[in-house]
Design an enzyme around this catalytic site. Structure first.
Site, mmCIF file in Angstrom:
data_model
loop_
_atom_site.group_PDB
_atom_site.id
_atom_site.type_symbol
_atom_site.label_atom_id
_atom_site.label_comp_id
_atom_site.label_asym_id
_atom_site.label_seq_id
_atom_site.Cartn_x
_atom_site.Cartn_y
_atom_site.Cartn_z
ATOM 1 N N SER A 43 0.832 -1.207 0.000
ATOM 2 C CA SER A 43 0.000 0.000 0.000
ATOM 3 C C SER A 43 0.868 1.259 0.000
ATOM 4 O O SER A 43 1.661 1.455 -0.911
ATOM 5 C CB SER A 43 -0.951 -0.042 1.200
ATOM 6 O OG SER A 43 -2.014 0.869 1.050
ATOM 7 N N ASP A 200 -5.849 -3.890 -2.111
ATOM 8 C CA ASP A 200 -4.731 -3.571 -1.219
ATOM 9 C C ASP A 200 -4.094 -4.831 -0.622
ATOM 10 O O ASP A 200 -4.773 -5.695 -0.075
ATOM 11 C CB ASP A 200 -5.249 -2.667 -0.097
ATOM 12 C CG ASP A 200 -4.146 -1.937 0.633
ATOM 13 O OD1 ASP A 200 -3.266 -2.616 1.197
ATOM 14 O OD2 ASP A 200 -4.168 -0.696 0.670
#
Length: 338
Positions: A43, A200
């Site tokens: 991320s 993610d």
């Protein structure tokens, strides 16, 4: 520190806007003479890792984070807002995410291209002796369709890339930072015609500090440092929890789903970080800043950056690689590899 071995591998934890602290910690490592060999992240950590792998120095990263980045632009306006429909819920139902992520994708492409880095082939190391080191950068993403974790570019074939060198770096980072509900997921079709929905990487591994570990019985030549984001009310960096006084309201259906996602992403990996991993970890206080607090003010950005810098300074004051290897990585150690 003229005798310092400058080589180090770095692994950056994910955390959205809190990732500003990662840049502060990297700046201190850079100033102290450390030079990253392989880097990885999830991320926001993948964003930092990609910029580092591309060749940005500590000073350049500081300028990008504190002076150039407009975080509000990362939260692309919900398309349905323009038609008078309540944006968040409607956009999520329509596109499986409230924001397109298009601005971010264009931004990271531009930053990477400025250093002549576009695909993972530009980060290839032909002298590497293991797959984990074949490319200087590794990023973590989550494949919802296959219900599995992706380490990119190593697992690029699962997304239809015959050669991992061909995977665009920006696309991989966009996959890794696709916070569920907040950003529209990335869809890729594999060689068999099956679509994969990618979100993610923090859903499965937000702190992949293990990624460059040496095999059992092999003593590492140089260390891996993990950069971990620490919430204000954590009694220890490995315990998760909402910052004191910052409980998130869970009222609307979208809030409920977001709360589930945030909890999963914050908690993953931390219960499994053992003493050997913690010994090589730089815990960075995040000062109560939220993951998706894209309207962060300049003073908060500066404070978070400085928090990372101080954390790295504190860590380095007591770091001793020889002592670390003797305790955790010697031939007689029972600890897990690197």
């Amino acid at each position: 520190m003229s005798d310092l071995d400058p080589r180090v591998d770095l692994v950056f934890e994910g955390g959205g806007v809190k990732g500003i602290g990662l840049a502060g910690a990297f700046g201190t490592l850079w100033q102290r003479g450390y030079r990253p060999q392989c880097v990885a992240g999830t991320s926001a950590g993948a964003i930092t890792a990609a910029l580092v792998a591309a060749g940005y120095s500590g000073e350049e990263l500081q300028q990008i984070v504190l002076e150039e980045m407009d975080f509000t632009m990362f939260a692309d306006p919900a398309l349905l807002d323009h038609f008078g429909v309540p944006g968040d819920a409607a956009e999520f139902l329509s596109h499986r995410g409230m924001h397109s992520g298009d601005y971010f994708l264009g931004w990271i492409k531009e930053k990477l291209a400025a250093k002549g880095k576009n695909t993972f082939g530009d980060l290839r190391d032909d002298a590497a002796t293991s797959d984990s080191r074949r490319h200087r950068l590794q990023v973590i993403a989550s494949d919802l369709s296959a219900q599995s974790m992706l380490v990119l570019p190593r697992d690029a074939a699962q997304l239809g890339y015959a050669n991992p060198d061909d995977l665009p770096i920006a696309e991989a980072v966009r996959m890794s930072m696709s916070i569920p509900v907040f950003f529209v997921p990335v869809t890729r079709r594999d060689s068999g015609g099956q679509d994969h929905t990618i979100v993610d990487g923090g859903l499965l591994s937000n702190f992949p500090v293990w990624l460059f570990d040496t095999p059992p019985g092999v003593v590492p030549e140089f260390p891996t440092f993990g950069l971990l984001l620490q919430a204000p009310n954590q009694s220890a960096p490995l315990i998760v929890g909402a910052p004191e006084g910052h409980l998130a309201p869970v009222t609307a259906p979208v809030d409920f789903v977001k709360a589930i996602v945030d909890t999963m992403m914050e908690a993953h990996d931390r219960l499994y970080v053992d003493s050997a991993d913690y010994a090589r970890t730089i815990p960075i206080p995040t000062l109560g800043v939220g993951t998706t607090e894209f309207d962060i003010q300049p003073a908060q950005k500066q404070a978070l950056f400085e928090s990372g810098a101080r954390a790295a300074t504190t860590f380095l004051a007591s770091w001793n690689f020889d002592a670390y290897r003797a305790q955790f990585r010697s031939a007689n150690s029972a600890a897990k590899p690197q």
